[in-house]
Design a protein around this motif. Structure first.
Motif, PDB file in Angstrom:
ATOM      1  N   VAL A  32       1.050  -1.056   0.568  1.00 11.79           N
ATOM      2  CA  VAL A  32      -0.062   0.110  -0.142  1.00 11.79           C
ATOM      3  C   VAL A  32       1.227   1.192  -0.511  1.00 11.79           C
ATOM      4  CG1 VAL A  32      -2.001   0.892   1.123  1.00 11.79           C
ATOM      5  CG2 VAL A  32      -1.506  -1.513   1.120  1.00 11.79           C
ATOM      6  N   SER A  42       0.962   3.497  -3.159  1.00  6.36           N
ATOM      7  CA  SER A  42       0.546   4.739  -3.004  1.00  6.36           C
ATOM      8  C   SER A  42       1.511   6.195  -3.140  1.00  6.36           C
ATOM      9  CB  SER A  42       0.878   5.475  -1.503  1.00  6.36           C
ATOM     10  OG  SER A  42      -0.897   4.787  -0.871  1.00  6.36           O
ATOM     11  N   ASN A  43       2.778   5.873  -3.051  1.00  2.00           N
ATOM     12  CA  ASN A  43       4.140   6.864  -3.534  1.00  2.00           C
ATOM     13  C   ASN A  43       4.793   6.834  -4.834  1.00  2.00           C
ATOM     14  OD1 ASN A  43       4.726   8.276  -1.408  1.00  2.00           O
ATOM     15  ND2 ASN A  43       6.424   7.493  -0.818  1.00  2.00           N
ATOM     16  N   THR A 101       2.196   8.441  -7.479  1.00  2.65           N
ATOM     17  CA  THR A 101       2.269  10.147  -6.829  1.00  2.65           C
ATOM     18  C   THR A 101       3.598  10.785  -8.084  1.00  2.65           C
ATOM     19  OG1 THR A 101       2.369  12.495  -6.052  1.00  2.65           O
ATOM     20  CG2 THR A 101       3.515  10.348  -5.063  1.00  2.65           C
ATOM     21  N   VAL A 102       4.855   9.469  -7.635  1.00  2.00           N
ATOM     22  CA  VAL A 102       6.594   9.372  -8.600  1.00  2.00           C
ATOM     23  C   VAL A 102       5.792   9.661 -10.108  1.00  2.00           C
ATOM     24  CG1 VAL A 102       7.985   9.279  -9.160  1.00  2.00           C
ATOM     25  CG2 VAL A 102       7.831   8.745  -6.973  1.00  2.00           C
ATOM     26  N   LEU A 121     -10.003  -1.616  -6.340  1.00  2.00           N
ATOM     27  CA  LEU A 121      -9.304   0.173  -6.183  1.00  2.00           C
ATOM     28  C   LEU A 121      -7.948  -0.206  -5.506  1.00  2.00           C
ATOM     29  CD1 LEU A 121      -8.762   3.335  -7.638  1.00  2.00           C
ATOM     30  CD2 LEU A 121     -10.662   3.533  -5.924  1.00  2.00           C
ATOM     31  N   GLY A 122      -6.955   0.129  -6.242  1.00  2.00           N
ATOM     32  CA  GLY A 122      -5.948   1.288  -5.194  1.00  2.00           C
ATOM     33  C   GLY A 122      -5.067   2.084  -5.067  1.00  2.00           C
ATOM     34  N   PRO A 123      -3.899   2.455  -3.992  1.00  2.00           N
ATOM     35  CA  PRO A 123      -3.714   4.028  -4.499  1.00  2.00           C
ATOM     36  C   PRO A 123      -3.731   4.351  -6.050  1.00  2.00           C
ATOM     37  CG  PRO A 123      -2.463   2.744  -3.183  1.00  2.00           C
ATOM     38  CD  PRO A 123      -3.277   1.412  -3.719  1.00  2.00           C
ATOM     39  N   PHE A 124      -4.100   6.219  -5.988  1.00  2.00           N
ATOM     40  CA  PHE A 124      -4.152   6.467  -7.268  1.00  2.00           C
ATOM     41  C   PHE A 124      -4.013   8.661  -6.928  1.00  2.00           C
ATOM     42  CE2 PHE A 124      -8.808   6.818  -6.145  1.00  2.00           C
ATOM     43  CZ  PHE A 124      -8.701   8.052  -6.024  1.00  2.00           C
ATOM     44  N   GLN A 125      -3.388   8.346  -7.856  1.00  4.30           N
ATOM     45  CA  GLN A 125      -3.492  10.604  -7.880  1.00  4.30           C
ATOM     46  C   GLN A 125      -4.695  10.502  -9.252  1.00  4.30           C
ATOM     47  OE1 GLN A 125      -1.516  12.382  -5.995  1.00  4.30           O
ATOM     48  NE2 GLN A 125      -1.010  10.615  -5.331  1.00  4.30           N
ATOM     49  N   GLY A 126      -5.315  11.237  -8.826  1.00  6.59           N
ATOM     50  CA  GLY A 126      -7.012  11.992  -9.834  1.00  6.59           C
ATOM     51  C   GLY A 126      -7.893  11.986  -9.173  1.00  6.59           C
ATOM     52  N   LYS A 127      -9.075  11.858  -9.717  1.00  8.51           N
ATOM     53  CA  LYS A 127     -10.263  11.703  -8.816  1.00  8.51           C
ATOM     54  C   LYS A 127     -10.948  10.903  -8.173  1.00  8.51           C
ATOM     55  CE  LYS A 127     -11.103  16.983 -10.100  1.00  8.51           C
ATOM     56  NZ  LYS A 127     -12.334  17.512 -10.942  1.00  8.51           N
ATOM     57  N   VAL A 128     -12.113  10.626  -8.243  1.00 10.40           N
ATOM     58  CA  VAL A 128     -12.644   9.192  -7.753  1.00 10.40           C
ATOM     59  C   VAL A 128     -12.881   8.438  -8.909  1.00 10.40           C
ATOM     60  CG1 VAL A 128     -15.275   8.867  -6.943  1.00 10.40           C
ATOM     61  CG2 VAL A 128     -14.066   9.851  -5.965  1.00 10.40           C
ATOM     62  N   ALA A 129     -12.924   7.064  -8.253  1.00 12.07           N
ATOM     63  CA  ALA A 129     -12.689   5.822  -9.610  1.00 12.07           C
ATOM     64  C   ALA A 129     -13.376   4.889  -9.300  1.00 12.07           C
ATOM     65  CB  ALA A 129     -11.068   5.501 -10.024  1.00 12.07           C
ATOM     66  N   MET A 131     -21.038   2.211 -10.764  1.00 14.69           N
ATOM     67  CA  MET A 131     -20.026   3.284 -10.222  1.00 14.69           C
ATOM     68  C   MET A 131     -20.821   4.662  -9.767  1.00 14.69           C
ATOM     69  SD  MET A 131     -17.049   4.304  -8.774  1.00 14.69           S
ATOM     70  CE  MET A 131     -16.949   7.015  -8.775  1.00 14.69           C
ATOM     71  N   VAL A 159      -8.237  -0.003   1.647  1.00 16.24           N
ATOM     72  CA  VAL A 159      -7.021   0.962   1.093  1.00 16.24           C
ATOM     73  C   VAL A 159      -8.479   1.406   0.407  1.00 16.24           C
ATOM     74  CG1 VAL A 159      -5.602   0.001  -0.794  1.00 16.24           C
ATOM     75  CG2 VAL A 159      -5.655  -1.402   0.983  1.00 16.24           C
ATOM     76  N   THR A 160      -9.566   0.601  -0.784  1.00 13.61           N
ATOM     77  CA  THR A 160     -10.109   1.101  -1.780  1.00 13.61           C
ATOM     78  C   THR A 160     -11.079   2.685  -0.706  1.00 13.61           C
ATOM     79  OG1 THR A 160     -10.363  -0.628  -2.894  1.00 13.61           O
ATOM     80  CG2 THR A 160     -11.826   0.550  -3.235  1.00 13.61           C
ATOM     81  N   SER A 193      -8.764   4.833  -0.388  1.00 11.86           N
ATOM     82  CA  SER A 193      -8.268   5.992  -1.716  1.00 11.86           C
ATOM     83  C   SER A 193      -9.277   7.115  -2.277  1.00 11.86           C
ATOM     84  CB  SER A 193      -7.722   4.836  -3.195  1.00 11.86           C
ATOM     85  OG  SER A 193      -6.608   4.134  -2.254  1.00 11.86           O
ATOM     86  N   ASN A 194     -10.235   6.563  -2.134  1.00 11.48           N
ATOM     87  CA  ASN A 194     -11.378   7.266  -2.648  1.00 11.48           C
ATOM     88  C   ASN A 194     -11.804   8.570  -2.086  1.00 11.48           C
ATOM     89  OD1 ASN A 194     -11.945   7.174  -5.504  1.00 11.48           O
ATOM     90  ND2 ASN A 194     -13.422   5.232  -4.852  1.00 11.48           N
ATOM     91  N   THR A 215      -9.378  11.699  -1.933  1.00 15.15           N
ATOM     92  CA  THR A 215      -9.820  12.166  -3.381  1.00 15.15           C
ATOM     93  C   THR A 215     -10.691  12.820  -3.070  1.00 15.15           C
ATOM     94  OG1 THR A 215      -9.573  12.935  -5.828  1.00 15.15           O
ATOM     95  CG2 THR A 215     -10.473  10.937  -4.945  1.00 15.15           C
ATOM     96  N   PHE A 275      -2.844   8.961  -0.534  1.00 15.92           N
ATOM     97  CA  PHE A 275      -3.247   9.941  -0.472  1.00 15.92           C
ATOM     98  C   PHE A 275      -3.003  10.550  -2.417  1.00 15.92           C
ATOM     99  CE2 PHE A 275       1.158   8.873  -0.870  1.00 15.92           C
ATOM    100  CZ  PHE A 275       2.250   9.926  -1.871  1.00 15.92           C
ATOM    101  N   GLN A 276      -3.652  11.636  -2.062  1.00 20.47           N
ATOM    102  CA  GLN A 276      -3.432  12.763  -2.721  1.00 20.47           C
ATOM    103  C   GLN A 276      -2.037  13.691  -2.736  1.00 20.47           C
ATOM    104  OE1 GLN A 276      -5.267  12.679  -5.908  1.00 20.47           O
ATOM    105  NE2 GLN A 276      -5.580  10.495  -5.071  1.00 20.47           N
TER     106      GLN A 276
END
Lengths: 178, 178
Positions: free
Chosen positions: A36, A40-41, A44-45, A79-87, B1, B36-37, B40-41, B44, B82-83
């Motif tokens: 996790v 997560s990192n 973003t990288v 869904l796991g960690p991400f950068q962006g809007k709700v998924a 969704m 985690v899911t 993540s949401n 954001t 995180f974001q």
């Protein structure tokens, strides 16, 4: 905490860029095995690296992150960690671009997601997509998924560079039991 | 969704805003229990909600996410979804603003992080911070951590609103075993 620089030279060739990005991902995963934390990192990288490139100024990336194989359902991505809007939270193996990458264990480089059979539209802003499966000993652990607002956002070079990064991520993490 | 809207009215009072945000977080957690899911949401939804507010146009939020209690070390926080930009991966209980929230089980509303004893600077852009512990049956599951680039970014109203959201998040997730 290691100091991870994001000041990638925007004019780097894609090949040079992915070589640098690979080092950054290796660096953040070096002392850590928890999946996790590393995903997560890593998200973003990868996200901040890509958006710093000249190419992606014109082709904005709107989502960059991970789905993992659901520990409670091996035929479903969650869904796991991400950068962006709700998924979207769950995607069946075989469905859409992510599900196809998971079921086929092959990267998907999709010029126009609207032409992809069974495309799942989590964010209507997305128009092209690249999805790299995370595979260890034949088992699909999840996928790295990146969306672009423009058609044909990604090239074969992106796919190759991201596959090398996915391979590092697979190796450096302890993954949830199947 | 489910369709989660981010078009929060930027002129909402903070109280009205947090009431809407609480509903959004409830909505994304409704059909899902995997921590985690949901984190993540949730990160954001909270991040994009906050940055849409007029108040935070002048006080930019540069990080919004979660640390969880390390399943392998109950006296350590480990980075979760995180974001924002790359973050510290581990924080001992009692250390810095996050570690203090975790060890005291009390929210920390910090006007100026540089005045906070033992502050851990993951991102030098951060100047104020609010941290809400996630507590269930007396056990600290993790913390919700939000950083602002300006001094005095957050108010008591933010702390109260975020505590209500943290409480929903605690209830809706299945958490890793201690």
């Amino acid at each position: 905490m290691k100091d991870i620089q994001f000041n990638t030279d925007p004019t780097l060739s894609r090949k040079e860029f992915y070589s640098e990005l690979l080092e950054q991902v290796q660096c953040i995963c070096e002392d850590q095995t928890f999946w996790v934390t590393n995903l997560s990192n890593a998200s973003t990288v990868i996200y901040h690296g890509l958006i710093s490139l000249e190419h992606f100024q014109e082709k904005p990336i709107n989502w960059c992150g991970f789905y993992i194989t659901n520990p409670k359902n091996p035929q479903q991505l969650i869904l796991g960690p991400f950068q962006g809007k709700v998924a979207c939270t769950v995607i069946p193996f075989g469905k859409g671009v992510c599900g196809t990458a998971a079921s086929s264990k092959e990267s998907q480089l999709v010029r126009d997601v609207h032409e992809f059979p069974g495309h799942i539209a989590c964010d209507s802003a997305s128009n092209s997509e690249v999805v790299i499966p995370l595979v260890k000993d034949g088992r699909v652990l999840g996928v790295l998924d990146i969306d672009c607002e423009k058609i044909e956002g990604f090239t074969q070079e992106d796919k190759d560079g991201l596959e090398a990064i996915a391979s590092v991520i697979v190796k450096c993490c302890e993954w949830p039991a199947a």
